[in-house]
Design a protein around this motif. Structure first.
Motif, PDB file in Angstrom:
ATOM      1  N   ALA A 191       0.702  -1.336   0.039  1.00  0.00           N
ATOM      2  CA  ALA A 191      -0.024   0.095  -0.113  1.00  0.00           C
ATOM      3  C   ALA A 191       0.788   1.211   0.154  1.00  0.00           C
ATOM      4  O   ALA A 191       0.462   2.276  -0.515  1.00  0.00           O
ATOM      5  CB  ALA A 191      -0.927  -0.045   1.042  1.00  0.00           C
ATOM      6  N   GLU A 192       2.031   1.279   0.697  1.00  0.00           N
ATOM      7  CA  GLU A 192       3.070   2.315   0.694  1.00  0.00           C
ATOM      8  C   GLU A 192       3.538   2.607  -0.548  1.00  0.00           C
ATOM      9  O   GLU A 192       3.846   3.750  -1.029  1.00  0.00           O
ATOM     10  CB  GLU A 192       3.937   2.036   1.841  1.00  0.00           C
ATOM     11  N   GLN A 193       3.583   1.572  -1.424  1.00  0.00           N
ATOM     12  CA  GLN A 193       4.097   1.590  -2.718  1.00  0.00           C
ATOM     13  C   GLN A 193       3.067   2.226  -3.743  1.00  0.00           C
ATOM     14  O   GLN A 193       3.213   2.104  -5.076  1.00  0.00           O
ATOM     15  CB  GLN A 193       4.700   0.192  -3.264  1.00  0.00           C
ATOM     16  N   GLY A 194       1.902   2.309  -3.374  1.00  0.00           N
ATOM     17  CA  GLY A 194       0.616   3.024  -4.208  1.00  0.00           C
ATOM     18  C   GLY A 194      -0.240   1.651  -4.829  1.00  0.00           C
ATOM     19  O   GLY A 194      -1.095   2.282  -5.485  1.00  0.00           O
ATOM     20  N   ALA A 195      -0.294   0.518  -4.216  1.00  0.00           N
ATOM     21  CA  ALA A 195      -1.103  -0.474  -4.775  1.00  0.00           C
ATOM     22  C   ALA A 195      -2.401  -0.555  -3.786  1.00  0.00           C
ATOM     23  O   ALA A 195      -2.167  -0.114  -2.620  1.00  0.00           O
ATOM     24  CB  ALA A 195      -0.225  -1.742  -4.486  1.00  0.00           C
ATOM     25  N   GLN A 196      -3.386  -0.631  -4.579  1.00  0.00           N
ATOM     26  CA  GLN A 196      -4.674  -1.141  -4.008  1.00  0.00           C
ATOM     27  C   GLN A 196      -4.628  -2.544  -3.544  1.00  0.00           C
ATOM     28  O   GLN A 196      -4.568  -3.526  -4.238  1.00  0.00           O
ATOM     29  CB  GLN A 196      -5.861  -1.017  -4.992  1.00  0.00           C
ATOM     30  N   VAL A 197      -4.685  -3.002  -2.179  1.00  0.00           N
ATOM     31  CA  VAL A 197      -4.628  -3.935  -1.562  1.00  0.00           C
ATOM     32  C   VAL A 197      -5.868  -4.399  -0.930  1.00  0.00           C
ATOM     33  O   VAL A 197      -6.375  -3.919  -0.355  1.00  0.00           O
ATOM     34  CB  VAL A 197      -3.535  -4.053  -0.648  1.00  0.00           C
ATOM     35  N   LEU A 198      -6.164  -6.005  -0.849  1.00  0.00           N
ATOM     36  CA  LEU A 198      -7.100  -6.689  -0.488  1.00  0.00           C
ATOM     37  C   LEU A 198      -6.508  -7.734   0.364  1.00  0.00           C
ATOM     38  O   LEU A 198      -6.020  -8.540  -0.148  1.00  0.00           O
ATOM     39  CB  LEU A 198      -8.286  -6.902  -1.259  1.00  0.00           C
ATOM     40  N   GLN A 257      -7.950  -2.627   2.353  1.00  0.00           N
ATOM     41  CA  GLN A 257      -9.400  -3.458   2.511  1.00  0.00           C
ATOM     42  C   GLN A 257      -9.176  -4.822   3.027  1.00  0.00           C
ATOM     43  O   GLN A 257      -8.117  -5.484   2.681  1.00  0.00           O
ATOM     44  CB  GLN A 257     -10.047  -3.610   1.199  1.00  0.00           C
ATOM     45  N   VAL A 258      -9.692  -5.055   4.028  1.00  0.00           N
ATOM     46  CA  VAL A 258      -9.880  -6.436   4.708  1.00  0.00           C
ATOM     47  C   VAL A 258     -11.295  -6.943   4.482  1.00  0.00           C
ATOM     48  O   VAL A 258     -12.288  -6.422   4.805  1.00  0.00           O
ATOM     49  CB  VAL A 258      -9.604  -6.399   5.997  1.00  0.00           C
ATOM     50  N   ALA A 259     -11.363  -8.294   4.141  1.00  0.00           N
ATOM     51  CA  ALA A 259     -12.454  -9.230   3.985  1.00  0.00           C
ATOM     52  C   ALA A 259     -12.366 -10.327   4.915  1.00  0.00           C
ATOM     53  O   ALA A 259     -11.400 -11.191   4.752  1.00  0.00           O
ATOM     54  CB  ALA A 259     -12.669  -9.759   2.588  1.00  0.00           C
TER      55      ALA A 259
END
Length: 459
Positions: free
Chosen positions: A22-29, A145-147
């Protein structure tokens, strides 16, 4: 919206990967199988992080060099390790500690006393649950985001890439097509049938110290598709824990630290290993395997009054009796055999004036087929105390083979968008045995590497 990166798992390694990406700019789930109150996998039960350092660092005193750290690891693994990956984990650990603090982890002041770890291991303030909660808070701030209750069932491998990820949530089947996938979903230890296939029927008597959600579903799915594996299915981080612990999720509090100051016998009241072999943080992990080899996979600790306060208190009080015979009766051991074993041991003890509970003291027995090489004092002072021991499995070492970029492969060909971190790949470094705090080191180091590499690929 489909995320750039799917991270499978919700413990330390997964969180380190997710935050880094996320700190590298990626959208993470993050897809976490457990419900929210049980998020964090085995990391919830951890206490500390083993860290190389040159000079004092945070709560750590003195220094702990790469070569000393590696020597400690080689000793417990018997040399069964990928030295390049081990050195990478060790060397990277020094920069991890301030990174952990920057991401919300707080550490206790340096420890003194029975664990002798003030130089090598940094302890989390509030334990692993606090670390996990701090990381989730930081991850949320970073947009991760967390599922929850999202159980991954299949990763579709097409040629050299993962094409999609299938999971179930709230009774519905779902599919995602991320650019990159990081597997950080642990070992297979909570699948008792798989354990029994690897170990034989004895494994059904094992207790599982950690989360009941680490069943190896993703691991099995990838191995069946030909992703390269590492490690031996019969090797695991297994310690001797209180025999009264629950089947699953008893955690670190079920561990017993009394072995060095005791004799340990099997159900026939016979000793079966040197209880004083080495300082406890380096040798405690062998006792799970030793107990597993005994009849009914059970052992019994016998101590007397003078040893009761030399180790961390147990979560369940010990069995107590005024005589050895009464203790044997209370523990279901043959009274005459236990009395004979203790008398033989006591007669083999010599001068105890050099007894020192926190370091190798050379206070040893003489003339026994199974010696006790340190901390050997006669068991003579009533009341007498006992604990039952069972094999408590923390995590298994069969896993996904990775390179220094934490990338998975098919044969010698990298899977272009698949990385692994934590217990899922720890068998690359831990061929056998265990070193206290090292699982968190592996998860932190390779989680950060995986997050960085996956984000670079996704961008």
């Amino acid at each position: 919206m489909t995320p750039d990166i799917v991270v499978i798992g919700g413990g330390n390694a997964a969180l380190c990967a997710a935050m880094t990406a996320a700190e590298q700019g990626a959208q993470v789930l993050i897809l976490e199988t457990a419900p929210k109150p049980y998020r964090g996998g085995n990391s919830r039960h951890t206490r500390n992080f083993r860290c190389m350092h040159h000079g004092p660092l945070g709560p750590l005193v003195d220094s702990y060099t790469e070569e000393e750290y590696l020597a400690d690891l080689m000793k417990v693994t018997g040399g069964k390790t990928d030295v390049a990956l081990a050195r990478l984990a060790i060397r990277s650990s020094e920069e991890c500690l301030p990174w952990m603090q920057d991401h919300g982890v707080r550490f206790q002041p340096s420890l003194s006393g029975t664990l002798s770890l003030a130089r090598t291991n940094a302890f989390f303030l509030g334990g692993g649950k606090s670390l996990v909660n701090a990381y989730y808070r930081t991850a949320e701030r970073l947009g991760v985001q967390v599922a929850y209750e999202a159980a991954v069932t299949h990763l579709e491998l097409e040629d050299d890439r993962i094409a999609w990820v299938d999971y179930t949530q709230n009774g519905e089947s779902r599919r995602l097509t991320p650019k990159a996938v990081i597997v950080a979903s642990g070992g297979f230890q909570a699948d008792t049938d798989w354990l029994a296939r690897a170990w034989g029927p004895a494994a059904r008597n094992f207790l599982i110290r950690g989360t009941p959600y680490n069943r190896g579903v993703v691991l099995a799915d990838l191995l069946e598709q030909g992703v390269a594996q590492v490690g031996d299915p019969t090797q695991c981080h297994a310690v001797a824990i209180d025999g009264r612990a629950p089947k699953f999720d008893g955690g670190i509090v079920t561990r017993l630290d009394c072995v060095p100051f005791s004799i340990v016998v099997n159900k026939d009241a016979q000793r079966f290993h040197d209880e004083g072999e080495d300082v406890w943080p380096k040798r405690y992990a062998i006792w799970g395997r030793l107990v597993a080899a005994q009849p009914d996979q059970v052992g019994y600790v016998i101590i007397d009054a003078k040893s009761l306060n030399l180790f961390m208190p147990s979560v369940f009080p010990p069995i107590k009796a005024d005589t050895l015979e009464d203790l044997a009766k209370a523990m279901g051991l043959p009274e005459d055999k236990l009395a004979k074993t203790v008398a033989t041991f006591n007669a083999a003890c010599g001068d105890t004036s050099n007894f020192h509970p926190t370091e190798l003291d050379g206070v040893a027995t003489t003339g026994l087929a199974i010696p006790k090489t340190n901390w050997a004092r006669p068991i003579t002072e009533p009341p007498f105390y006992g604990y039952s021991l069972r094999t408590g499995v923390t995590f298994t070492y069969l896993g996904l083979k990775v390179d220094e970029r934490a990338q998975c492969a098919i044969g010698n060909r990298p899977v272009s968008n698949l990385w692994a971190a934590g217990e899922t790949m720890a068998g690359s470094i831990l061929g056998q045995g265990y070193l206290a705090g090292f699982g968190m080191t592996i998860g932190t180091v390779f989680g950060r590497i995986a997050g960085k590499e996956a984000a670079a690929h996704a961008s």
